[in-house]
Design a protein around this motif. Structure first.
Motif, short mmCIF file in Angstrom:
data_model
loop_
_atom_site.label_atom_id
_atom_site.label_comp_id
_atom_site.label_asym_id
_atom_site.label_seq_id
_atom_site.Cartn_x
_atom_site.Cartn_y
_atom_site.Cartn_z
N GLN B 6 -21.10 18.56 14.05
CA GLN B 6 -22.22 18.90 14.91
C GLN B 6 -21.83 19.96 15.91
OE1 GLN B 6 -23.81 14.37 15.32
NE2 GLN B 6 -24.91 15.89 16.53
N SER B 7 -22.75 20.86 16.17
CA SER B 7 -22.52 21.89 17.18
C SER B 7 -23.80 22.16 17.95
CB SER B 7 -22.02 23.18 16.52
OG SER B 7 -22.99 23.68 15.63
N PRO B 8 -23.68 22.43 19.25
CA PRO B 8 -22.43 22.34 20.01
C PRO B 8 -22.05 20.88 20.28
CG PRO B 8 -24.24 22.78 21.49
CD PRO B 8 -24.83 22.77 20.10
N GLN B 9 -20.87 20.67 20.84
CA GLN B 9 -20.45 19.31 21.19
C GLN B 9 -21.22 18.83 22.40
OE1 GLN B 9 -16.23 19.29 21.74
NE2 GLN B 9 -15.79 19.26 19.55
N SER B 10 -21.51 19.74 23.32
CA SER B 10 -22.27 19.39 24.51
C SER B 10 -23.13 20.58 24.93
CB SER B 10 -21.35 18.97 25.65
OG SER B 10 -20.53 20.03 26.05
N ILE B 21 -29.71 22.04 18.02
CA ILE B 21 -28.47 21.35 17.66
C ILE B 21 -28.32 21.43 16.15
CG2 ILE B 21 -27.28 19.12 17.63
CD1 ILE B 21 -28.99 18.38 20.13
N CYS B 23 -26.19 20.46 12.46
CA CYS B 23 -25.38 19.47 11.77
C CYS B 23 -25.03 20.06 10.40
CB CYS B 23 -26.17 18.17 11.61
SG CYS B 23 -25.34 16.87 10.67
N THR B 104 -23.86 15.27 19.74
CA THR B 104 -24.03 16.36 20.70
C THR B 104 -24.61 15.77 21.97
OG1 THR B 104 -24.38 18.07 19.03
CG2 THR B 104 -25.28 18.48 21.23
N SER B 105 -23.91 15.98 23.07
CA SER B 105 -24.35 15.45 24.35
C SER B 105 -25.25 16.48 25.03
CB SER B 105 -23.13 15.15 25.23
OG SER B 105 -23.54 14.71 26.51
#
Lengths: 112, 110
Positions: B6-10, B21, B23, B104-105
């Motif tokens: 997944q990107s970004p992580q946050s 987001i 995947c 992703t946060s």
């Protein structure tokens, strides 16, 4: 309509002890899956129960075992707890093994 | 085995902004789920995609599964503080298990 419920909410155990976590599926669902989620990670599949039998198992040791009851509720048992077993344990239910999974709120297990 | 990245992580976005987001799977996706998780809580089902090119929307959230079926995107329009949380993509595997990305946060600031 009650969703997936899990008990207890939080649990603290000592290394070497045994623990039992419980899950009641969403009304109308007959399949229960268990996942372990470590901090900062995605959930990891432990196993799935359908018709009171374990249908599939993930890459977890035999210390992790489960059971499904005739009313479709399920238990997850972990023996000989390790510090690394500390995680959020999630239960998910579905109307059949292949249908979309609905998750419960989880049980936070801390092993000291 | 299948890996989901997944990107970004946050992500930190200002309220009202759009965001996406992604995947990406190491193998062909046969079913892709999007879930939202409040910190330390259970997963809330958002959408499931099964066909290449499929697109689904719910309120201000749209998810797509690309034609080659190895990537999915989740787009949020006009973000709100209520959108904050961790977004997880999960792929169906041969069998019954869901294989998840790390998440992703998302933080939405006023």
């Amino acid at each position: 309509d009650a969703g997936v419920t899990q008990s207890p909410t939080h649990l603290i155990k000592t290394r070497g002890q045994q623990v039992t976590l419980r899950c009641s599926p969403k009304s109308g669902h007959d399949t229960v899956s268990w996942y372990q989620q470590a901090l900062g990670q995605g959930p990891q599949f432990i196993f799935q129960y359908y018709e009171e039998e374990e249908r599939q198992r993930g890459n977890f040791p035999d210390r992790f075992s489960g059971h499904q009851f005739p009313n479709y509720s399920s238990e997850l048992n972990v023996n000989a707890l390790l510090l690394g077993d500390s995680a959020l344990y999630l239960c998910a239910s579905s109307s059949t093994p292949l249908y979309e999974q609905y998750f419960g709120p989880g049980t936070r297990l801390t092993v000291t | 085995s299948q890996e989901l990245e997944q990107s970004p992580q946050s992500l930190i976005v200002q309220e009202g902004k759009n965001l996406t987001i992604n995947c990406t799977s190491s193998k062909t996706l046969y079913g892709l789920y999007w879930y939202k998780q409040k910190y330390g809580e259970g997963l809330i089902f958002l959408m499931m995609l099964q066909k290449g090119g499929e697109e689904k929307s719910h309120e201000k959230i749209t998810a797509k599964l690309d034609e080659k079926k190895q990537q999915s995107s989740l787009h949020i329009t006009a973000s709100q503080p209520s959108h904050a949380g961790i977004y997880l993509c999960g792929a169906t595997t041969p069998g019954y298990a869901l294989n998840f990305g790390k998440g992703t946060s998302l933080l939405v600031t006023p």
